[in-house]
Enzyme design. Structure first.
Site, PDB file in Angstrom:
ATOM      1  N   HIS A 117     136.806  53.266  86.777  1.00 47.95           N
ATOM      2  CA  HIS A 117     135.863  53.330  85.654  1.00 47.95           C
ATOM      3  C   HIS A 117     134.713  54.291  85.888  1.00 47.95           C
ATOM      4  O   HIS A 117     133.698  54.217  85.193  1.00 47.95           O
ATOM      5  CB  HIS A 117     135.251  51.957  85.380  1.00 47.95           C
TER       6      HIS A 117
ATOM      7  N   LYS B 286     122.694  50.636  75.280  1.00 49.18           N
ATOM      8  CA  LYS B 286     123.575  50.688  76.450  1.00 49.18           C
ATOM      9  C   LYS B 286     122.688  50.476  77.673  1.00 49.18           C
ATOM     10  O   LYS B 286     121.460  50.504  77.546  1.00 49.18           O
ATOM     11  CB  LYS B 286     124.278  52.046  76.542  1.00 49.18           C
ATOM     12  N   ARG B 287     123.287  50.236  78.849  1.00 45.85           N
ATOM     13  CA  ARG B 287     122.487  50.144  80.057  1.00 45.85           C
ATOM     14  C   ARG B 287     121.633  51.404  80.208  1.00 45.85           C
ATOM     15  O   ARG B 287     122.043  52.490  79.780  1.00 45.85           O
ATOM     16  CB  ARG B 287     123.393  49.965  81.286  1.00 45.85           C
TER      17      ARG B 287
ATOM     18  N   LYS C 158     122.988  58.616  81.206  1.00 41.48           N
ATOM     19  CA  LYS C 158     123.177  58.309  79.777  1.00 41.48           C
ATOM     20  C   LYS C 158     122.093  58.972  78.917  1.00 41.48           C
ATOM     21  O   LYS C 158     122.210  59.033  77.702  1.00 41.48           O
ATOM     22  CB  LYS C 158     123.195  56.796  79.553  1.00 41.48           C
TER      23      LYS C 158
ATOM     24  N   THR D  10     132.232  52.469  75.414  1.00 37.14           N
ATOM     25  CA  THR D  10     132.919  51.624  74.433  1.00 37.14           C
ATOM     26  C   THR D  10     131.984  51.310  73.277  1.00 37.14           C
ATOM     27  O   THR D  10     132.436  51.054  72.159  1.00 37.14           O
ATOM     28  CB  THR D  10     133.415  50.312  75.085  1.00 37.14           C
TER      29      THR D  10
ATOM     30  N   LYS E  51     132.321  50.968  68.999  1.00 39.75           N
ATOM     31  CA  LYS E  51     131.802  49.865  68.180  1.00 39.75           C
ATOM     32  C   LYS E  51     130.945  50.400  67.032  1.00 39.75           C
ATOM     33  O   LYS E  51     131.016  49.908  65.912  1.00 39.75           O
ATOM     34  CB  LYS E  51     131.005  48.885  69.057  1.00 39.75           C
TER      35      LYS E  51
HETATM   36  C1  26Q Z   1     129.793  47.296  92.675  1.00 39.12           C
HETATM   37  C2  26Q Z   1     129.485  46.914  93.961  1.00 39.12           C
HETATM   38  C3  26Q Z   1     128.347  46.166  94.229  1.00 39.12           C
HETATM   39  C4  26Q Z   1     127.532  45.784  93.168  1.00 39.12           C
HETATM   40  C5  26Q Z   1     127.837  46.155  91.868  1.00 39.12           C
HETATM   41  C6  26Q Z   1     128.964  46.929  91.632  1.00 39.12           C
HETATM   42  C7  26Q Z   1     129.264  47.351  90.254  1.00 39.12           C
HETATM   43  C8  26Q Z   1     129.153  46.463  89.197  1.00 39.12           C
HETATM   44  C9  26Q Z   1     129.416  46.869  87.895  1.00 39.12           C
HETATM   45  C10 26Q Z   1     129.671  48.643  89.984  1.00 39.12           C
HETATM   46  C11 26Q Z   1     129.938  49.038  88.689  1.00 39.12           C
HETATM   47  C12 26Q Z   1     129.816  48.161  87.626  1.00 39.12           C
HETATM   48  C13 26Q Z   1     130.085  48.512  86.225  1.00 39.12           C
HETATM   49  C14 26Q Z   1     130.572  49.665  85.825  1.00 39.12           C
HETATM   50  C15 26Q Z   1     130.796  49.955  84.391  1.00 39.12           C
HETATM   51  O1  26Q Z   1     130.415  49.188  83.530  1.00 39.12           O
HETATM   52  N1  26Q Z   1     131.436  51.087  84.080  1.00 39.12           N
HETATM   53  C16 26Q Z   1     131.713  51.426  82.697  1.00 39.12           C
HETATM   54  O2  26Q Z   1     133.014  50.951  82.375  1.00 39.12           O
HETATM   55  C17 26Q Z   1     133.282  51.099  80.993  1.00 39.12           C
HETATM   56  C18 26Q Z   1     134.637  50.464  80.712  1.00 39.12           C
HETATM   57  O3  26Q Z   1     135.657  51.266  81.220  1.00 39.12           O
HETATM   58  C19 26Q Z   1     133.241  52.555  80.584  1.00 39.12           C
HETATM   59  O4  26Q Z   1     133.394  52.637  79.191  1.00 39.12           O
HETATM   60  C20 26Q Z   1     131.915  53.200  80.999  1.00 39.12           C
HETATM   61  O5  26Q Z   1     131.963  54.596  80.758  1.00 39.12           O
HETATM   62  C21 26Q Z   1     131.651  52.932  82.471  1.00 39.12           C
HETATM   63  O6  26Q Z   1     130.368  53.415  82.824  1.00 39.12           O
END
Ligand code: 26Q
Length: 832
Positions: free
Chosen positions: A374, A565-566, A571, A673, A677
């Site tokens: 991702h 978004k975050r 972004k 995503t 929406k």
């Molecule tokens: C990993 C290790 C330790 C702590 C936290 C994490 C961690 C947690 C959440 C790393 C990444 C995330 C989330 C990533 C994320 O939301 N990515 C998004 O995924 C979406 C679905 O595929 C995409 O549409 C977005 O582009 C992408 O940023």
């Protein structure tokens, strides 16, 4: 095809009694029973929460026999189950969604109303399970919805965090985090399964021994053991009987340990152990990229993966399955690398606990897993220090070394003499401090690897995972993300859904390709008028909510320009802010200038430790304060930061948007995503050629999309050739005016330090190339302004956006996963 689910056959009725009766009368009776027998209240003293709980149990009763039947079927021979492993599931509220999927919305609403309750008030009462950060967690939730709707037997496996993503408050313009208390008043949607438990080990050492057949074996003697307890939530599909299972694990102390400690008199030691054990599932890490070296996070990942794999093996054995055939019965998908340790854990379970030989175990493992990536940001690739990893999981470390040894032999065979490649592909990064590379483990241990949008997959193959693609191109494929039209259209936007259905019938909810049939009405003036009316009502609703949450009055007839978004530098929320300041400057110079009135709305959480992101929130609020209170400009411009953007309030946001801001630096957003929406709800997009924007533009037509900015290739080459933000700054007087306003302290009560870190970062580094794209962005926004002045043209574009968004239904995405990766087929669930 419309499926009938309302008539529960009489046999089931006989078994299940009146609670499976979906008639209005049956629902009323069940509801009254739950108020009294479950909540223990007389109706006159029942609180809103009592009534919410009772109504939820009433709806849940309707799920249960579907759920039991679905799960029962999973054990059937020759059936393959999808197992979706994700550290996050961002589900959003259940009640309304289940009412819609069951097709009993009106009956349940009336049931509540008969008891004197407004159904909206009961929806408001539900605390959403915020068990995720953003895109990745919400994607997992959309995929569960689609799996069930497509009648695919599936289990989602994850973590039951006691505290999900924090609640965001804004104080004095800054983000303040408050702990999420989603379980405080009880969760009617989960069932605790105290008898479904798994033991999970940590630390300790390994030892080798010979088994009774004289074979060399290894066993792991963990230093401590934690118990995982299953909590199950039903996930019903839309108008089908398939009701899949979401199984989340909670960590508890192993009872035998407590007992032992108690016997030797170490009561406090036992209590300590209980507390440390329960820590594992206490809280979701609120970061959407890896946190460095946090042991607890790695423990969480292993904990839920081990429980889930043990559970699958248990289910499989229960039905007499032969472990060698495991891959034919379970397709396990890794949602990013967070569960990638599962590759080593399945190997361990097969080798050490089930006596399988290496080659067979590796065959099974490699055929079972699929891995979805991702991210493209190199810093977001998960890696763990070898010392930490080996300390917690000594046996897994050995297994990973052995996987690596064999894997690198394959690499050497394919590319003789290319030791550079061997080092790059190794599962262990040895360039400095040694790390386990989770993405490499996932690639080596999976039969399929995919990205989440076409551009993302191409860049993965050319860059981040290039060596893996060189060696095994057949493993790679693209699966462009999708979102569920049930939650993001039917539930969120009832007005638009009704209008659409009045024209083309309701089949579009399961088959969004049907939305194309709306195109024939694009020239119908009455239809366009009705379309505008719906949008206007949605904007009024959001305006009311904004007023209630922030005290800011916004005008629903102004253009609603939204970025939710975050908060992340890539972004580029701050690019949006630079544009707002440019407009502000224009209005200050010429208050009569011809600008179409706009309301800029932002929402999103910042990781609590992300300094720049938090300052971007403060910047938005500071600009808002000045703009909204300056009579020269506030009739044309309003700026709002909508606090605590979460799944629950998405339903007020997407349907009310005129313009969707998708402005990340090209090549950085894997897919996005939210972009989908918005567009599904009739917003037009101003965006870069990044992530799924590229495909959205292809689908809706270039003429219905406001494109700007560098391409991923241009970003790359500019970066390589030594990007100098100052050069763009010198050439652009509008940009200079914007930066001057900021540095002067105009938005910070004269404080010139507050935004200095942000400004300096742009002037001297600008990693995400805001300055390079600024001019093009301002131009694109002028196009937007011009288009919005012509309501008929705008409405046409809006209708065409919605009608051409069918591709971005998560049903399409899940069909592709089923066909290309999982090799699973739908199974109709019959209620006998
Ligand atoms: C990993 C290790 C330790 C702590 C936290 C994490 C961690 C947690 C959440 C790393 C990444 C995330 C989330 C990533 C994320 O939301 N990515 C998004 O995924 C979406 C679905 O595929 C995409 O549409 C977005 O582009 C992408 O940023």
């Amino acid at each position: 095809m419309e499926k009938k689910v309302k008539s529960v056959p009489s046999l089931a009725d006989a078994h299940l009694g009146s609670r499976s009766d979906m008639s209005l009368e049956g629902l009323r009776r069940t509801f009254r029973e739950h108020v009294f027998y479950t909540q223990g209240r007389l109706p006159v003293v029942a609180t809103t929460n009592d009534l919410y709980m009772a109504l939820s149990f009433t709806v849940r009763d309707q799920l249960l026999h579907r759920w039991i039947k679905t799960v029962e079927q999973m054990g059937r021979e020759n059936l393959k189950v999808v197992s979706y492993l994700s550290a996050e599931f961002l589900l959003g509220p259940h009640l309304e969604n289940n009412m819609i999927n069951l097709g009993i919305y009106d009956e349940v609403r009336r049931t509540a109303e008969d008891a004197g309750q407004d159904i909206q008030a009961l929806f408001d009462q539900e605390e959403e399970p915020g068990l995720g950060n953003g895109g990745l967690g919400r994607l997992a939730a959309c995929y569960l919805d689609s799996l069930a709707t497509l009648e695919i037997p599936a289990i989602g496996y994850g973590i039951r965090y006691e505290f999900g993503i924090f609640d965001q408050e804004i104080r004095d313009g800054w983000q303040v985090e408050r702990t999420d208390q989603w379980l405080r008043l009880g969760n009617p949607w989960e069932i605790r399964r105290p008898e479904i438990t798994c033991d999970v080990g940590f630390g300790g050492r390994t030892e080798s021994y010979q088994d009774d057949q004289g074979r060399f074996r290894v066993r792991w003697i963990p230093h401590r053991t934690v118990k995982g307890v299953a909590y199950d939530t039903p996930i019903l599909g839309y108008r089908v009987n398939t009701c899949n299972l979401l199984r989340l694990w909670k960590a508890e102390a192993v009872e035998s340990f407590e007992f032992e400690a108690f016997n030797v008199g170490d009561y406090y030691g036992a209590v300590d152990q209980k507390i440390t054990s329960e820590n594992i599932t206490k809280v979701l890490y609120p970061n959407d990229e890896p946190v460095q070296g946090k042991a607890l996070r790695l423990e969480q990942q292993y904990f839920f993966v081990s429980c889930s794999l043990q559970d699958m093996l248990r289910i499989y054995k229960l039905f007499g399955g032969d472990l060698k055939q495991f891959a034919g019965h379970f397709a396990i998908q890794l949602n990013d690398t967070h569960p990638a340790i599962g590759v080593a854990e399945l190997m361990r379970l097969l080798l050490d606990e089930n006596g399988m030989d290496w080659d067979t175990a590796w065959d099974v493992t490699r055929n079972t897993f699929g891995y979805t990536n991702h991210t493209l940001l190199p810093e977001a690739l998960e890696k763990w220090p070898v010392a930490l990893f080996a300390g917690l999981f000594p046996r897994h470390m050995e297994i990973i070394y052995e996987i690596n040894r064999r894997f690198l032999d394959e690499v050497r065979n394919r590319f003789p003499g290319d030791e550079g490649r061997v080092a790059r592909m190794s599962l262990i990064d040895e360039s400095g401090e040694r790390y386990v590379r989770m993405a490499h483990l996932a690639c080596a241990g999976s039969r399929a690897v995919n990205g989440v949008a076409e551009l993302h997959t191409r860049l993965l193959q050319e860059d981040v995972l290039r060596d893996f693609h060189d060696m095994m191109p057949e493993k790679f494929s693209n699966k462009t993300n999708g979102v569920t039209p049930r939650r993001f259209m039917v539930l969120s936007n009832p007005g638009l859904s009704r209008l659409i259905t009045s024209k083309i019938g309701e089949a579009w909810v399961s088959r969004p390709e049907e939305l194309r049939r709306l195109e024939q009405f694009v020239d119908d003036g009455d239809f366009r008028e009705a379309w505008r009316r719906v949008k206007h009502e949605n904007k009024q609703n959001l305006a009311r909510l904004i007023h209630a949450r922030t005290g800011i009055e916004v005008d629903p007839s102004s253009m609603f320009d939204i970025q939710v978004k975050r908060i992340h530098e890539y972004k580029r929320q701050h690019l949006n802010v630079l544009h707002i300041i440019a407009l502000y400057n224009r209005l200050k110079q010429d208050p009569a200038c011809d600008l179409c009135p706009r309301t800029f709305i932002f929402g999103g959480k910042a990781a609590p430790g992300y300094f720049m992101a938090k300052r971007i929130i403060k910047l938005i609020n500071s600009v808002a304060e000045v703009v909204n209170n300056d009579p020269d400009v506030s009739r044309k411009l309003k700026v709002v930061f909508f606090p605590d953007f979460n799944v629950k309030n998405t339903k007020f946001v997407y349907p009310a948007a005129d313009l969707s801001e998708q402005i990340s630096t090209a090549g950085k957003e894997a897919s996005g995503t939210g972009n989908m929406k918005f567009s599904m709800n009739g917003a037009l997009t101003v965006g870069t050629l990044d992530g799924a924007n590229v495909e959205i533009r292809e689908e809706v037509g270039a003429e219905n999309f406001f494109l700007f900015g560098l391409t991923a290739e241009e970003v790359d080459s500019l970066q390589r050739n030594g990007y100098q933000p100052m050069e763009f700054y010198r050439d652009n007087p509008v940009l200079q005016g914007v930066i001057e306003r900021l540095t002067s302290g105009h938005f910070s009560w004269g404080d010139q330090e507050l935004f200095k870190p942000l400004i300096d970062s742009l002037l001297y580094h600008d990693t995400f190339m805001l300055f390079a794209d600024f001019g093009a962005y301002v131009n694109a926004q002028q196009q937007v302004d011009a288009a919005y002045r012509d309501p008929e043209r705008w409405t046409r574009m809006s209708i065409l956006n919605v009608s051409r968004m069918g591709k971005f239904s998560s049903d399409r995405a899940i069909r592709e996963y089923c066909r290309d990766i999982w090799n699973v087929k739908p199974v109709r669930v019959e209620l006998d």
